[in-house]
Design a protein around this motif. Structure first.
Motif, PDB file in Angstrom:
ATOM      1  N   GLN A  63      67.161  76.136  -2.268  1.00  0.00           N
ATOM      2  CA  GLN A  63      68.334  75.298  -2.539  1.00  0.00           C
ATOM      3  C   GLN A  63      69.446  76.164  -3.116  1.00  0.00           C
ATOM      4  OE1 GLN A  63      68.218  72.405  -1.390  1.00  0.00           O
ATOM      5  NE2 GLN A  63      69.549  70.978  -2.470  1.00  0.00           N
ATOM      6  N   ALA A  64      70.629  76.082  -2.491  1.00  0.00           N
ATOM      7  CA  ALA A  64      71.784  76.835  -2.973  1.00  0.00           C
ATOM      8  C   ALA A  64      72.603  75.935  -3.893  1.00  0.00           C
ATOM      9  CB  ALA A  64      72.631  77.305  -1.793  1.00  0.00           C
ATOM     10  N   ILE A  65      72.552  76.190  -5.178  1.00  0.00           N
ATOM     11  CA  ILE A  65      73.227  75.329  -6.158  1.00  0.00           C
ATOM     12  C   ILE A  65      74.544  75.982  -6.547  1.00  0.00           C
ATOM     13  CG2 ILE A  65      73.023  74.183  -8.391  1.00  0.00           C
ATOM     14  CD1 ILE A  65      70.016  74.152  -8.033  1.00  0.00           C
ATOM     15  N   SER A  66      75.637  75.461  -5.994  1.00  0.00           N
ATOM     16  CA  SER A  66      76.940  76.105  -6.157  1.00  0.00           C
ATOM     17  C   SER A  66      77.491  75.970  -7.570  1.00  0.00           C
ATOM     18  CB  SER A  66      77.938  75.532  -5.147  1.00  0.00           C
ATOM     19  OG  SER A  66      78.088  74.135  -5.333  1.00  0.00           O
ATOM     20  N   TYR A  67      77.151  74.878  -8.249  1.00  0.00           N
ATOM     21  CA  TYR A  67      77.607  74.683  -9.626  1.00  0.00           C
ATOM     22  C   TYR A  67      76.400  74.259 -10.456  1.00  0.00           C
ATOM     23  CZ  TYR A  67      80.674  73.518 -13.524  1.00  0.00           C
ATOM     24  OH  TYR A  67      81.299  73.484 -14.744  1.00  0.00           O
ATOM     25  N   PRO A  68      75.697  75.233 -11.041  1.00  0.00           N
ATOM     26  CA  PRO A  68      74.428  74.956 -11.744  1.00  0.00           C
ATOM     27  C   PRO A  68      74.628  74.224 -13.069  1.00  0.00           C
ATOM     28  CG  PRO A  68      74.582  77.255 -11.046  1.00  0.00           C
ATOM     29  CD  PRO A  68      75.959  76.675 -10.964  1.00  0.00           C
TER      30      PRO A  68
ATOM     31  N   LEU B  55      68.736  79.074  -5.844  1.00  0.00           N
ATOM     32  CA  LEU B  55      69.670  80.189  -5.927  1.00  0.00           C
ATOM     33  C   LEU B  55      70.934  79.686  -6.611  1.00  0.00           C
ATOM     34  CD1 LEU B  55      69.967  83.137  -5.244  1.00  0.00           C
ATOM     35  CD2 LEU B  55      70.809  82.512  -2.979  1.00  0.00           C
ATOM     36  N   LEU B  56      71.190  80.185  -7.811  1.00  0.00           N
ATOM     37  CA  LEU B  56      72.240  79.660  -8.681  1.00  0.00           C
ATOM     38  C   LEU B  56      73.509  80.505  -8.595  1.00  0.00           C
ATOM     39  CD1 LEU B  56      69.938  79.155 -11.809  1.00  0.00           C
ATOM     40  CD2 LEU B  56      70.407  77.511  -9.983  1.00  0.00           C
ATOM     41  N   ASN B  57      74.620  79.868  -8.327  1.00  0.00           N
ATOM     42  CA  ASN B  57      75.898  80.561  -8.222  1.00  0.00           C
ATOM     43  C   ASN B  57      76.427  80.920  -9.618  1.00  0.00           C
ATOM     44  OD1 ASN B  57      78.364  81.541  -7.502  1.00  0.00           O
ATOM     45  ND2 ASN B  57      79.172  79.635  -6.680  1.00  0.00           N
ATOM     46  N   ASP B  58      76.409  82.203  -9.931  1.00  0.00           N
ATOM     47  CA  ASP B  58      76.871  82.662 -11.251  1.00  0.00           C
ATOM     48  C   ASP B  58      78.126  83.514 -11.134  1.00  0.00           C
ATOM     49  OD1 ASP B  58      75.694  84.853 -10.037  1.00  0.00           O
ATOM     50  OD2 ASP B  58      74.823  85.636 -11.880  1.00  0.00           O
ATOM     51  N   GLN B  59      78.894  83.340 -10.050  1.00  0.00           N
ATOM     52  CA  GLN B  59      80.066  84.193  -9.816  1.00  0.00           C
ATOM     53  C   GLN B  59      81.144  84.004 -10.885  1.00  0.00           C
ATOM     54  OE1 GLN B  59      81.020  84.653  -5.363  1.00  0.00           O
ATOM     55  NE2 GLN B  59      79.731  82.833  -5.413  1.00  0.00           N
TER      56      GLN B  59
ATOM     57  N   ILE C  15      59.652  75.967 -10.064  1.00  0.00           N
ATOM     58  CA  ILE C  15      60.713  76.354  -9.144  1.00  0.00           C
ATOM     59  C   ILE C  15      61.230  77.722  -9.581  1.00  0.00           C
ATOM     60  CG2 ILE C  15      63.017  75.810  -8.285  1.00  0.00           C
ATOM     61  CD1 ILE C  15      62.371  72.845  -8.861  1.00  0.00           C
ATOM     62  N   LYS C  16      61.251  78.673  -8.668  1.00  0.00           N
ATOM     63  CA  LYS C  16      61.733  80.008  -9.021  1.00  0.00           C
ATOM     64  C   LYS C  16      63.252  80.005  -9.011  1.00  0.00           C
ATOM     65  CE  LYS C  16      61.141  84.893  -8.365  1.00  0.00           C
ATOM     66  NZ  LYS C  16      60.228  85.948  -7.898  1.00  0.00           N
ATOM     67  N   ALA C  17      63.856  80.319 -10.145  1.00  0.00           N
ATOM     68  CA  ALA C  17      65.308  80.297 -10.290  1.00  0.00           C
ATOM     69  C   ALA C  17      65.846  81.725 -10.313  1.00  0.00           C
ATOM     70  CB  ALA C  17      65.708  79.577 -11.570  1.00  0.00           C
ATOM     71  N   THR C  18      66.831  81.984  -9.448  1.00  0.00           N
ATOM     72  CA  THR C  18      67.453  83.297  -9.361  1.00  0.00           C
ATOM     73  C   THR C  18      68.960  83.128  -9.227  1.00  0.00           C
ATOM     74  OG1 THR C  18      65.510  84.132  -8.167  1.00  0.00           O
ATOM     75  CG2 THR C  18      67.487  85.499  -8.128  1.00  0.00           C
ATOM     76  N   THR C  19      69.713  83.979  -9.892  1.00  0.00           N
ATOM     77  CA  THR C  19      71.167  83.906  -9.762  1.00  0.00           C
ATOM     78  C   THR C  19      71.623  84.643  -8.505  1.00  0.00           C
ATOM     79  OG1 THR C  19      71.492  85.906 -11.073  1.00  0.00           O
ATOM     80  CG2 THR C  19      71.484  83.800 -12.253  1.00  0.00           C
ATOM     81  N   TRP C  20      72.819  84.297  -8.057  1.00  0.00           N
ATOM     82  CA  TRP C  20      73.407  84.954  -6.889  1.00  0.00           C
ATOM     83  C   TRP C  20      73.548  86.461  -7.125  1.00  0.00           C
ATOM     84  CZ3 TRP C  20      74.005  84.460  -1.984  1.00  0.00           C
ATOM     85  CH2 TRP C  20      75.026  85.108  -1.289  1.00  0.00           C
ATOM     86  N   SER C  21      73.907  86.849  -8.331  1.00  0.00           N
ATOM     87  CA  SER C  21      74.084  88.273  -8.633  1.00  0.00           C
ATOM     88  C   SER C  21      72.760  89.041  -8.603  1.00  0.00           C
ATOM     89  CB  SER C  21      74.758  88.461  -9.998  1.00  0.00           C
ATOM     90  OG  SER C  21      73.971  87.892 -11.022  1.00  0.00           O
ATOM     91  N   GLU C  22      71.643  88.320  -8.768  1.00  0.00           N
ATOM     92  CA  GLU C  22      70.318  88.948  -8.768  1.00  0.00           C
ATOM     93  C   GLU C  22      69.535  88.615  -7.501  1.00  0.00           C
ATOM     94  OE1 GLU C  22      69.091  91.018 -11.050  1.00  0.00           O
ATOM     95  OE2 GLU C  22      70.940  90.942 -12.247  1.00  0.00           O
TER      96      GLU C  22
END
Length: 254
Positions: free
Chosen positions: A183-188, A216-220, A237-244
């Motif tokens: 899941q791409a979460i644009s605003y976490p 995949l969390l958008n941290d831009q 749920i495995k949580a990872t930021t966009w930068s990582e």
């Protein structure tokens, strides 16, 4: 594991029932749900009897609220995105009102689909933010392609309740890895993450037992708060930021 998940599901059903409130307003019944919008307000839908059927609508709330916050639906891209989003839930749009028609048998499913459509359209607000040059989901799809990761985009899975839930990406099972839902979460935010967790809780038991979920969390432009990670991890749920994002390539490409 099944027993533990079943307890979580029963807790979810109880929470849903206990936090749903009905109120008669003239010819409509107002249903206040426990689902939250971007203001942390409870979503409300309105039901009106029309012959043998029922009209369910958001009363024009979602689109009007987005427009008042500066999110215009004038551009062709946003109009198309709105249309695609609503079509995915079999929900219509007239003026600013989101609505659907149901009979007695399909009422629960139609109510569920309308709420899911409201939540999905509500998220379109964040496409108006200037730092988002393109939709985050599109960025994720391009990234998956660039890493030769096989995926299917925009899927619906039926949960234990019999309701459908939408997910952005699914990576099929391989000889090395089970099915993976991404899941791409644009605003976490608390709201967007809780919505994903609830969708996954209801869906996971209906998927292969070893299926994995990734967020995949958008941290831009937004620092991800620790409680966001904790909430996702608590539900496996495995949580990872966009930068990582590079850190999960091996798990997804296999």
């Amino acid at each position: 594991m099944i027993t533990e998940v079943n307890k979580l599901l029963n807790s979810y059903y109880s929470w849903l029932k206990e936090n749903t409130v009905l109120k008669q307003i003239d010819e409509y019944v107002e249903i206040t749900t426990p689902y939250l919008d971007r203001h942390n307000d409870f979503l409300q839908i309105y039901v009106k009897k029309e012959g043998p059927n029922f009209l369910l609508s958001d009363g024009g709330y979602i689109i009007s609220d987005l427009m008042s916050s500066g999110c215009s639906f004038d551009s062709p891209k946003r109009k198309e995105l709105l249309k695609i989003t609503l079509n995915g839930f079999a929900v219509n749009n007239e003026g600013n009102t989101l609505f659907t028609i149901s009979d007695s048998k399909s009422f629960s499913l139609k109510k569920h689909n309308l709420i899911q459509a409201m939540l999905a359209v509500n998220d379109l607000f964040y496409t108006s933010r200037p730092y988002i040059a393109s939709l985050f989901i599109e960025d994720v799809a391009k990234w998956l392609d660039s890493n030769n990761i096989r995926f299917i985009q925009n899927l619906k899975f039926t949960g234990k309740t019999g309701f459908d839930f939408s997910f952005h990406f699914a990576i099929p099972k391989s000889s090395k890895q089970p099915e993976r839902i991404l899941q791409a979460i644009s605003y976490p935010s608390k709201v967007s993450v809780e919505n994903f967790i609830l969708s996954w809780i209801d869906t996971r038991e209906a998927r292969p037992k070893d299926s994995k979920a990734f967020a995949l969390l958008n941290d831009q432009e937004l620092e991800i708060k620790p409680n966001i990670y904790e909430a996702l991890v608590n539900y496996e749920i495995k949580a990872t930021t966009w930068s990582e994002r590079k850190t999960i390539v091996e798990e997804l490409v296999a």
